[in-house]
Design a protein around this motif. Sequence first.
Motif, PDB file in Angstrom:
ATOM      1  N   LYS A 120       0.908  14.440  -0.286  1.00  0.00           N
ATOM      2  CA  LYS A 120       1.880  13.276  -0.018  1.00  0.00           C
ATOM      3  C   LYS A 120       1.263  11.989  -0.570  1.00  0.00           C
ATOM      4  CE  LYS A 120       3.996  16.021   3.027  1.00  0.00           C
ATOM      5  NZ  LYS A 120       5.035  16.363   3.028  1.00  0.00           N
ATOM      6  N   ILE A 121       2.276  11.319  -1.160  1.00  0.00           N
ATOM      7  CA  ILE A 121       1.853  10.130  -1.632  1.00  0.00           C
ATOM      8  C   ILE A 121       2.704   9.004  -1.005  1.00  0.00           C
ATOM      9  CG2 ILE A 121       2.014   8.538  -3.735  1.00  0.00           C
ATOM     10  CD1 ILE A 121       1.510  11.169  -5.319  1.00  0.00           C
ATOM     11  N   ILE A 122       1.952   7.796  -0.558  1.00  0.00           N
ATOM     12  CA  ILE A 122       2.622   6.717   0.070  1.00  0.00           C
ATOM     13  C   ILE A 122       2.352   5.643  -0.595  1.00  0.00           C
ATOM     14  CG2 ILE A 122       2.513   5.579   2.318  1.00  0.00           C
ATOM     15  CD1 ILE A 122       3.034   8.403   2.758  1.00  0.00           C
ATOM     16  N   HIS A 123       3.383   4.939  -1.022  1.00  0.00           N
ATOM     17  CA  HIS A 123       3.485   3.709  -1.875  1.00  0.00           C
ATOM     18  C   HIS A 123       3.940   2.485  -1.232  1.00  0.00           C
ATOM     19  CE1 HIS A 123       6.022   1.147  -4.917  1.00  0.00           C
ATOM     20  NE2 HIS A 123       4.646   0.881  -5.173  1.00  0.00           N
ATOM     21  N   LEU A 124       3.073   1.544  -1.045  1.00  0.00           N
ATOM     22  CA  LEU A 124       3.329   0.213  -0.429  1.00  0.00           C
ATOM     23  C   LEU A 124       4.009  -0.614  -1.204  1.00  0.00           C
ATOM     24  CD1 LEU A 124       2.355  -1.042   2.323  1.00  0.00           C
ATOM     25  CD2 LEU A 124       1.331   1.353   1.611  1.00  0.00           C
ATOM     26  N   LYS A 125       5.022  -1.301  -0.953  1.00  0.00           N
ATOM     27  CA  LYS A 125       5.630  -2.411  -1.477  1.00  0.00           C
ATOM     28  C   LYS A 125       5.609  -3.447  -0.767  1.00  0.00           C
ATOM     29  CE  LYS A 125       9.705  -1.125  -3.458  1.00  0.00           C
ATOM     30  NZ  LYS A 125      11.080  -0.405  -3.670  1.00  0.00           N
ATOM     31  N   ARG A 126       5.553  -4.680  -1.213  1.00  0.00           N
ATOM     32  CA  ARG A 126       5.289  -5.981  -0.661  1.00  0.00           C
ATOM     33  C   ARG A 126       5.750  -7.208  -1.716  1.00  0.00           C
ATOM     34  NH1 ARG A 126      -0.312  -8.481   1.624  1.00  0.00           N
ATOM     35  NH2 ARG A 126       0.429 -10.100   3.201  1.00  0.00           N
ATOM     36  N   ASP A 127       6.070  -8.358  -1.202  1.00  0.00           N
ATOM     37  CA  ASP A 127       6.374  -9.376  -1.726  1.00  0.00           C
ATOM     38  C   ASP A 127       5.426  -9.752  -3.072  1.00  0.00           C
ATOM     39  OD1 ASP A 127       6.720 -12.433  -2.648  1.00  0.00           O
ATOM     40  OD2 ASP A 127       8.480 -12.431  -1.069  1.00  0.00           O
ATOM     41  N   ALA A 128       6.224  -9.771  -4.232  1.00  0.00           N
ATOM     42  CA  ALA A 128       4.951  -9.638  -5.382  1.00  0.00           C
ATOM     43  C   ALA A 128       4.296 -11.209  -5.323  1.00  0.00           C
ATOM     44  CB  ALA A 128       6.096  -9.951  -6.708  1.00  0.00           C
ATOM     45  N   ARG A 129       4.786 -12.312  -4.978  1.00  0.00           N
ATOM     46  CA  ARG A 129       4.120 -13.472  -4.842  1.00  0.00           C
ATOM     47  C   ARG A 129       3.148 -13.362  -3.780  1.00  0.00           C
ATOM     48  NH1 ARG A 129       9.525 -16.661  -3.396  1.00  0.00           N
ATOM     49  NH2 ARG A 129       9.655 -14.683  -2.096  1.00  0.00           N
ATOM     50  N   ALA A 130       3.447 -12.645  -2.610  1.00  0.00           N
ATOM     51  CA  ALA A 130       2.247 -12.335  -1.563  1.00  0.00           C
ATOM     52  C   ALA A 130       1.115 -11.590  -2.318  1.00  0.00           C
ATOM     53  CB  ALA A 130       2.685 -11.829  -0.469  1.00  0.00           C
ATOM     54  N   ILE A 131       1.544 -10.716  -3.052  1.00  0.00           N
ATOM     55  CA  ILE A 131       0.414  -9.926  -3.478  1.00  0.00           C
ATOM     56  C   ILE A 131      -0.342 -10.433  -4.548  1.00  0.00           C
ATOM     57  CG2 ILE A 131       0.198  -7.830  -5.254  1.00  0.00           C
ATOM     58  CD1 ILE A 131       2.563  -6.279  -3.690  1.00  0.00           C
ATOM     59  N   CYS A 132       0.207 -10.972  -5.382  1.00  0.00           N
ATOM     60  CA  CYS A 132      -0.130 -11.731  -6.624  1.00  0.00           C
ATOM     61  C   CYS A 132      -1.189 -12.823  -6.194  1.00  0.00           C
ATOM     62  CB  CYS A 132       0.439 -12.163  -7.810  1.00  0.00           C
ATOM     63  SG  CYS A 132       1.327 -10.567  -8.433  1.00  0.00           S
ATOM     64  N   TRP A 133      -0.763 -13.568  -5.295  1.00  0.00           N
ATOM     65  CA  TRP A 133      -1.624 -14.699  -4.820  1.00  0.00           C
ATOM     66  C   TRP A 133      -2.974 -14.245  -4.168  1.00  0.00           C
ATOM     67  CZ3 TRP A 133      -4.174 -18.931  -4.465  1.00  0.00           C
ATOM     68  CH2 TRP A 133      -4.707 -19.481  -3.455  1.00  0.00           C
ATOM     69  N   SER A 134      -2.774 -13.188  -3.281  1.00  0.00           N
ATOM     70  CA  SER A 134      -3.773 -12.720  -2.474  1.00  0.00           C
ATOM     71  C   SER A 134      -4.849 -12.103  -3.592  1.00  0.00           C
ATOM     72  CB  SER A 134      -3.256 -11.520  -1.604  1.00  0.00           C
ATOM     73  OG  SER A 134      -4.493 -11.093  -0.811  1.00  0.00           O
ATOM     74  N   ILE A 135      -4.493 -11.457  -4.761  1.00  0.00           N
ATOM     75  CA  ILE A 135      -5.302 -11.046  -5.521  1.00  0.00           C
ATOM     76  C   ILE A 135      -5.931 -12.077  -6.273  1.00  0.00           C
ATOM     77  CG2 ILE A 135      -5.384  -9.742  -7.959  1.00  0.00           C
ATOM     78  CD1 ILE A 135      -2.955  -8.020  -7.118  1.00  0.00           C
ATOM     79  N   TYR A 136      -5.286 -13.073  -6.829  1.00  0.00           N
ATOM     80  CA  TYR A 136      -5.994 -14.228  -7.473  1.00  0.00           C
ATOM     81  C   TYR A 136      -7.009 -14.769  -6.802  1.00  0.00           C
ATOM     82  CZ  TYR A 136      -6.707 -18.438 -10.503  1.00  0.00           C
ATOM     83  OH  TYR A 136      -6.940 -19.315 -11.419  1.00  0.00           O
ATOM     84  N   LYS A 137      -7.008 -15.095  -5.498  1.00  0.00           N
ATOM     85  CA  LYS A 137      -7.938 -15.551  -4.682  1.00  0.00           C
ATOM     86  C   LYS A 137      -9.129 -14.627  -4.089  1.00  0.00           C
ATOM     87  CE  LYS A 137      -6.076 -15.233   0.113  1.00  0.00           C
ATOM     88  NZ  LYS A 137      -5.747 -16.098   1.496  1.00  0.00           N
ATOM     89  N   HIS A 138      -9.116 -13.499  -4.576  1.00  0.00           N
ATOM     90  CA  HIS A 138     -10.027 -12.449  -4.155  1.00  0.00           C
ATOM     91  C   HIS A 138     -11.072 -11.937  -5.324  1.00  0.00           C
ATOM     92  CE1 HIS A 138     -11.480  -9.036  -2.036  1.00  0.00           C
ATOM     93  NE2 HIS A 138     -11.295  -8.183  -2.990  1.00  0.00           N
ATOM     94  N   TYR A 139     -12.393 -12.133  -5.192  1.00  0.00           N
ATOM     95  CA  TYR A 139     -13.111 -11.313  -5.957  1.00  0.00           C
ATOM     96  C   TYR A 139     -13.430 -10.027  -5.666  1.00  0.00           C
ATOM     97  CZ  TYR A 139     -17.682 -10.423  -8.099  1.00  0.00           C
ATOM     98  OH  TYR A 139     -18.658  -9.811  -8.832  1.00  0.00           O
ATOM     99  N   PHE A 140     -12.968  -9.262  -6.628  1.00  0.00           N
ATOM    100  CA  PHE A 140     -13.369  -7.631  -6.826  1.00  0.00           C
ATOM    101  C   PHE A 140     -14.678  -7.213  -7.393  1.00  0.00           C
ATOM    102  CE2 PHE A 140      -8.534  -8.533  -6.871  1.00  0.00           C
ATOM    103  CZ  PHE A 140      -8.068  -7.448  -6.131  1.00  0.00           C
ATOM    104  N   SER A 141     -15.427  -6.470  -6.433  1.00  0.00           N
ATOM    105  CA  SER A 141     -16.547  -5.919  -6.970  1.00  0.00           C
ATOM    106  C   SER A 141     -16.360  -5.015  -7.891  1.00  0.00           C
ATOM    107  CB  SER A 141     -17.404  -5.438  -5.866  1.00  0.00           C
ATOM    108  OG  SER A 141     -16.683  -4.430  -5.180  1.00  0.00           O
TER     109      SER A 141
END
Length: 604
Positions: free
Chosen positions: A470-491
């Motif tokens: 079973k594969i569940i794929h999340l879709k979300r507003d691109a602007r919301a995704i990319c802004w949230s990524i940009y302000k996040h530090y990934f270890s």
Amino acid sequence: MSLKTQRLLARAKKLTKKGHGKEAQSIYLKVLESFPSNQEAKKELLILNQRKETSPSQKQLDEVMQLYSSNRMQEALFTTQHLINDFPNEPLLFNLSGACYSEIGSFESAIDSFEKAIALNPKYSEAHYNLGVAFQRTHQLDSSIMCYEKAITLNHAYPSAHNNLGLIMLEKNQPDLAVKSFEWAVAYSPEYAEAYNNLGSAFQALNQFDLAKIQYKKSVSINQDYALAFNNLGNTCKSLGLQDEAINYYEEAIAINADFAEAHFNLSSVKKYTQSDIQISTMKSILSSKNLNKSDQIFINFALAKVNDDLDNKDELFRFLDEGNRLRKIQLNYSVDDYQHKHSVIRKIFSNSLPTIEKKLLNGENSKRPIFIIGMPRSGTTLVEQIISSHPSVYGADELSTISELTNSILKDLSGQAKNGITEKSFLSMRHQYLESLSNFNINEEIITDKWPLNFQYIGFILSAFPEAKIIHLKRDARAICWSIYKHYFSGNGNGWAYNFDDLASFYGAYLDLMNFWHKLFPDKIYDISYEKLTINQKNETKNLLKHCDLDWSDSCLNFHTNKRAVKTASASQVRKKIYQGSSKEWSKYEEHIKPLIESLKSY
């Protein structure tokens, strides 16, 4: 015989007893120059000439160790090399030489010296251990493992060898083996604070957070100034939703080491700042240091960005955020070619006909059934896993990198072949190794969620190895995704595309293209769920989600925020609250500052 001559002879005998034969020899020769017929001097000189010293004296060894412990490495090395000339068959001297080379960073010479020590004495456990350390520091992990295991075979009560072996097992993503090594380390050395801290990290990697917390606490009870262990305690409490405890432990780490940049960053993720917060000036002071390394600069810049976000200072927020992202991109040495080449190879592989695993081959295997939750990072994968894992039949394993590691290994093997083909045997091996890794979780649930978002790249591998998946794929507003990524530090060292607007938009476009490819290749095998629809119509979307996963309805899935499971990702605090409907619009508050990103995303 004169009194002076008697004194010289007595001194020479003492030097002989202490192993300083050459000095004694020069005294006897001096006596014979003045008294050629002195029988005592002749006799002792003859004995000395017949005796061949095979090892250095304790005084000579003490001299080397004094230089070594005083960090006078070049002098220690020079002295040791001089002794090796006199005693070429003494393994201890080669071990000392290797230790000196290691301290000055000459690991190739260190390895050569340790290997010579072992050649002279194959049962020299300390030399095997030191060779393991040198291999470990040069990231030759397999060679290092062999050395530590040999040292342990020769001397099982070797805590540091067990500890270092455990660290390698952690690095190789084998936390179950790491636990065993660390447990031996603390068994032989009950006051080994570092090993307790490392044992905590191994339990944390196995999602056994309560056990991890116990080990970290043992570590700080032994060493109350162990800032790293306090920081790790904070991370564990954060994952368990114990925010106040997490804050206290991070503050304890900073009280011990005010310049602990990572602890400052971690603290910034769990607290709300006011203008008068003393931590702000401390972090600014750290950032002004001329000797600050790049990692610490990045941590402090991201932390100060969070401060200014809390204080609604948008210009300052982006000053620190842009700098943190710029430094992080440099640190990771990222190029868009990295993912573009990988995606191209994957498309080529799955554009050809590939074998599928037959059901008859699956009899008698591990019965654990995985549900893969994929999508872009920050798209809502943690929320969906929290919902599904609130079901009594499901265990939430959080982000597992196993599929990524297994597929990257396959891709590496294929790169050396003329044909880009994968056999049924390869998929079976992948399946077996993945299911075997799930057995590390000491759980009763048969269904396990794996929410490594970037597994979207490997859907073809997953469905070939797990046709029932079973594969569940999340879709979300691109602007919301990319802004949230940009302000996040990934270890970790992945997600190098996340720290630059152009790279981020480019990767998002590549993600959409690859998902379209998978949807066409595997129709009806990927379940798309909209994050926005889920937050607006929680009950209906949850019912449909559970139905797709072949799970009966459970009210606990609506009350996911009460789920006490540990969550390691940045969304740990959000999923302990009820669904919030406005998060996908938060990017609009920063629209003026992220216009280039928004413009780039319009083409997708």
